[in-house]
Scaffold this motif. Sequence first.
Motif, PDB file in Angstrom:
ATOM      1  N   GLU A  22     -28.762   5.226 -12.138  1.00 26.90           N
ATOM      2  CA  GLU A  22     -28.393   3.895 -11.653  1.00 26.90           C
ATOM      3  C   GLU A  22     -26.925   3.587 -11.954  1.00 26.90           C
ATOM      4  O   GLU A  22     -26.196   3.059 -11.106  1.00 26.90           O
ATOM      5  CB  GLU A  22     -29.288   2.848 -12.308  1.00 26.90           C
ATOM      6  CG  GLU A  22     -28.971   1.413 -11.892  1.00 26.90           C
ATOM      7  CD  GLU A  22     -29.809   0.402 -12.666  1.00 26.90           C
ATOM      8  OE1 GLU A  22     -29.591  -0.807 -12.479  1.00 26.90           O
ATOM      9  OE2 GLU A  22     -30.667   0.819 -13.470  1.00 26.90           O
ATOM     10  N   LEU A  23     -26.482   3.952 -13.158  1.00 28.15           N
ATOM     11  CA  LEU A  23     -25.091   3.719 -13.525  1.00 28.15           C
ATOM     12  C   LEU A  23     -24.138   4.563 -12.688  1.00 28.15           C
ATOM     13  O   LEU A  23     -23.067   4.098 -12.280  1.00 28.15           O
ATOM     14  CB  LEU A  23     -24.880   4.016 -15.015  1.00 28.15           C
ATOM     15  CG  LEU A  23     -25.536   3.049 -16.004  1.00 28.15           C
ATOM     16  CD1 LEU A  23     -25.218   3.459 -17.425  1.00 28.15           C
ATOM     17  CD2 LEU A  23     -25.069   1.622 -15.746  1.00 28.15           C
ATOM     18  N   ILE A  24     -24.527   5.808 -12.435  1.00 26.10           N
ATOM     19  CA  ILE A  24     -23.672   6.676 -11.620  1.00 26.10           C
ATOM     20  C   ILE A  24     -23.538   6.129 -10.209  1.00 26.10           C
ATOM     21  O   ILE A  24     -22.449   6.125  -9.615  1.00 26.10           O
ATOM     22  CB  ILE A  24     -24.235   8.121 -11.600  1.00 26.10           C
ATOM     23  CG1 ILE A  24     -23.985   8.775 -12.961  1.00 26.10           C
ATOM     24  CG2 ILE A  24     -23.597   8.933 -10.475  1.00 26.10           C
ATOM     25  CD1 ILE A  24     -24.529  10.164 -13.086  1.00 26.10           C
ATOM     26  N   SER A  25     -24.623   5.640  -9.650  1.00 23.80           N
ATOM     27  CA  SER A  25     -24.552   5.070  -8.307  1.00 23.80           C
ATOM     28  C   SER A  25     -23.634   3.852  -8.278  1.00 23.80           C
ATOM     29  O   SER A  25     -22.881   3.640  -7.327  1.00 23.80           O
ATOM     30  CB  SER A  25     -25.959   4.690  -7.823  1.00 23.80           C
ATOM     31  OG  SER A  25     -26.487   3.611  -8.591  1.00 23.80           O
ATOM     32  N   SER A  26     -23.664   3.058  -9.359  1.00 33.52           N
ATOM     33  CA  SER A  26     -22.774   1.902  -9.453  1.00 33.52           C
ATOM     34  C   SER A  26     -21.322   2.348  -9.588  1.00 33.52           C
ATOM     35  O   SER A  26     -20.430   1.770  -8.963  1.00 33.52           O
ATOM     36  CB  SER A  26     -23.174   1.034 -10.648  1.00 33.52           C
ATOM     37  OG  SER A  26     -22.310  -0.070 -10.796  1.00 33.52           O
ATOM     38  N   ASN A  27     -21.087   3.399 -10.384  1.00 35.85           N
ATOM     39  CA  ASN A  27     -19.726   3.918 -10.545  1.00 35.85           C
ATOM     40  C   ASN A  27     -19.155   4.402  -9.217  1.00 35.85           C
ATOM     41  O   ASN A  27     -18.015   4.092  -8.860  1.00 35.85           O
ATOM     42  CB  ASN A  27     -19.715   5.070 -11.554  1.00 35.85           C
ATOM     43  CG  ASN A  27     -19.955   4.603 -12.983  1.00 35.85           C
ATOM     44  OD1 ASN A  27     -19.753   3.428 -13.300  1.00 35.85           O
ATOM     45  ND2 ASN A  27     -20.392   5.508 -13.838  1.00 35.85           N
ATOM     46  N   THR A 451     -15.198  10.532  -8.776  1.00 37.22           N
ATOM     47  CA  THR A 451     -16.454  10.757  -8.032  1.00 37.22           C
ATOM     48  C   THR A 451     -16.941  12.198  -8.159  1.00 37.22           C
ATOM     49  O   THR A 451     -18.155  12.448  -8.155  1.00 37.22           O
ATOM     50  CB  THR A 451     -16.261  10.405  -6.548  1.00 37.22           C
ATOM     51  OG1 THR A 451     -15.126  11.102  -6.033  1.00 37.22           O
ATOM     52  CG2 THR A 451     -16.043   8.904  -6.384  1.00 37.22           C
ATOM     53  N   ASP A 452     -16.013  13.174  -8.276  1.00 33.95           N
ATOM     54  CA  ASP A 452     -16.445  14.575  -8.448  1.00 33.95           C
ATOM     55  C   ASP A 452     -17.204  14.738  -9.765  1.00 33.95           C
ATOM     56  O   ASP A 452     -18.261  15.383  -9.814  1.00 33.95           O
ATOM     57  CB  ASP A 452     -15.232  15.507  -8.432  1.00 33.95           C
ATOM     58  CG  ASP A 452     -14.597  15.598  -7.051  1.00 33.95           C
ATOM     59  OD1 ASP A 452     -15.305  15.320  -6.058  1.00 33.95           O
ATOM     60  OD2 ASP A 452     -13.405  15.937  -6.962  1.00 33.95           O
ATOM     61  N   HIS A 453     -16.642  14.133 -10.814  1.00 35.04           N
ATOM     62  CA  HIS A 453     -17.321  14.208 -12.115  1.00 35.04           C
ATOM     63  C   HIS A 453     -18.666  13.490 -12.072  1.00 35.04           C
ATOM     64  O   HIS A 453     -19.656  13.965 -12.656  1.00 35.04           O
ATOM     65  CB  HIS A 453     -16.429  13.576 -13.185  1.00 35.04           C
ATOM     66  CG  HIS A 453     -17.074  13.469 -14.529  1.00 35.04           C
ATOM     67  ND1 HIS A 453     -17.286  14.562 -15.345  1.00 35.04           N
ATOM     68  CD2 HIS A 453     -17.587  12.390 -15.204  1.00 35.04           C
ATOM     69  CE1 HIS A 453     -17.882  14.176 -16.460  1.00 35.04           C
ATOM     70  NE2 HIS A 453     -18.079  12.867 -16.396  1.00 35.04           N
ATOM     71  N   GLU A 454     -18.727  12.369 -11.385  1.00 35.71           N
ATOM     72  CA  GLU A 454     -19.984  11.622 -11.287  1.00 35.71           C
ATOM     73  C   GLU A 454     -21.053  12.450 -10.573  1.00 35.71           C
ATOM     74  O   GLU A 454     -22.218  12.452 -10.964  1.00 35.71           O
ATOM     75  CB  GLU A 454     -19.754  10.300 -10.540  1.00 35.71           C
ATOM     76  CG  GLU A 454     -18.788   9.334 -11.211  1.00 35.71           C
ATOM     77  CD  GLU A 454     -19.254   8.849 -12.568  1.00 35.71           C
ATOM     78  OE1 GLU A 454     -20.487   8.714 -12.766  1.00 35.71           O
ATOM     79  OE2 GLU A 454     -18.407   8.621 -13.448  1.00 35.71           O
ATOM     80  N   MET A 455     -20.656  13.174  -9.522  1.00 43.42           N
ATOM     81  CA  MET A 455     -21.615  14.004  -8.790  1.00 43.42           C
ATOM     82  C   MET A 455     -22.130  15.162  -9.645  1.00 43.42           C
ATOM     83  O   MET A 455     -23.312  15.523  -9.606  1.00 43.42           O
ATOM     84  CB  MET A 455     -20.968  14.550  -7.522  1.00 43.42           C
ATOM     85  CG  MET A 455     -20.658  13.499  -6.455  1.00 43.42           C
ATOM     86  SD  MET A 455     -22.149  12.643  -5.849  1.00 43.42           S
ATOM     87  CE  MET A 455     -22.078  11.121  -6.802  1.00 43.42           C
TER      88      MET A 455
END
Length: 485
Positions: A22-27, A451-455
């Motif tokens: 959920e946090l990653i989607s928000s980021n 975003t690359d790190h988040e993925m």
Amino acid sequence: MSLTGSLNSALSGLNAAARAAELISSNVANAMTEGYARRELQTSARVVGQSGQGVKVDGVLRQADLAVIADRRVAQAGSSASSTVVDFMTRLETALGSVGSEGSLVSRVAGFSTSLQEAASRPDADTRLIGVLQSATALTQQISSAATAIQSARADADGQISDQVSLLNITLNQVAQFNGDIGVGLVNGRDVSALMDQRQRAIDSIASIVPLREVPRSYGGVALFTTGGAIILDGKPAEFGFTAAGVVVAGMTQASGALSGLTLDDRSVATSGDSSLISGGTLAAAFQVRDSLAPAAQANLDALARDLITRFADPATDPSLPLSAPGLFTDTGSGFDPSAEVGLAQRLSVNSSVDPTKGGDLSKLRDGLGAMAPGPVGSAAQFNRFSAALESLRTPASGGFSAASRSFATLATDMTSFAASGRVAAENDASYNAAKLETVKTLELQGGVDTDHEMQTLLLIEKAYTANAKVISVVNDLLQRLLEI
């Protein structure tokens, strides 16, 4: 570990993975949102009794580099302040006109000089006399309109100060409210990251007005200090005070009490100089325009008008003038009064005695303003004396000009050049501050959402979620076998 313990551990893992996703989607969704700081889930091992049993979600960490944000805010204030000065200098240059442009101050002086030469070649032609009157009137109107533009810029700056002070007071109260809401949220164990984002945006909205520093306080609160050392929020917000003048005319100053100064919690605050607590932002820049830059430009225009009046009031320029009588150019019909120089540029006018529309006699341009009877229609002597007055070298008696002797055309050119060079210097300063701001913004973005790190992190979360789901499936199979026995 019992099957029930294993099931609880796996369920806690699923919950943690879901929260992390959920946090990653928000980021990712807010990667380009101003004021948004990356979130990261904080977890720790959960202990039940004497043994570990799954994972515990401790909270959400809002990752923001306060040092970079502070530098960006100071750079933001400097860039905005430079833009305010550039706007005024551009406005002044436009009012005066650039050298060589049609309708500029310099071209009006040249036009007047040309009309005198043309009249000297045909002093008997009324059309030439009309040309002198029209060009002289155009010159006075140019000087007057430029001075009016300067006072208009001062009035606009005064209004901007009022608006900025109101915004400061409103936003400081909002930040104080955010501090309270964040503290209550932390005490109750809620995620207050969204409130912190809103608070940061509120602080950013006033960082251009007054350069400030943010200092953390207990329970997630912050205190705000100007870089000059003023406390504007520490528990209770400070209150700025200012009263707009509405209309600003030459001669109105803060020192005389005609224009309002700035107060902070009912105490006067210096708005310029090394002792100023607000220097560096648009608020100080607006005070600089109103109280320093614009009055200096007005003083130069008044000096220009004074020089023009005194050149043509000289007995050598017009021998027909009675003692102390005004010459071709006047202060609303009167001669120059040294005690009333402030605002002279707005009052500059052509002597009505040569203007037929005001009951004057056009022939006095040829015969002399004090002539009691018409002279020879073919005499060019007075026009030659007028031309000589324009071209004679004189030292300006006032204003910010150097002590060098100049013709009136050179003095007008210097006035225009001052405005142009001031605009160029202001633009250079603005370019430097804009580049500085862009550099700090880039640093801030580098510490933001990648975003690359988040993925990549999302892939790890997916694996963890799958693994925990597999544990639950296995535990379910084992429980089914027990039930089948």
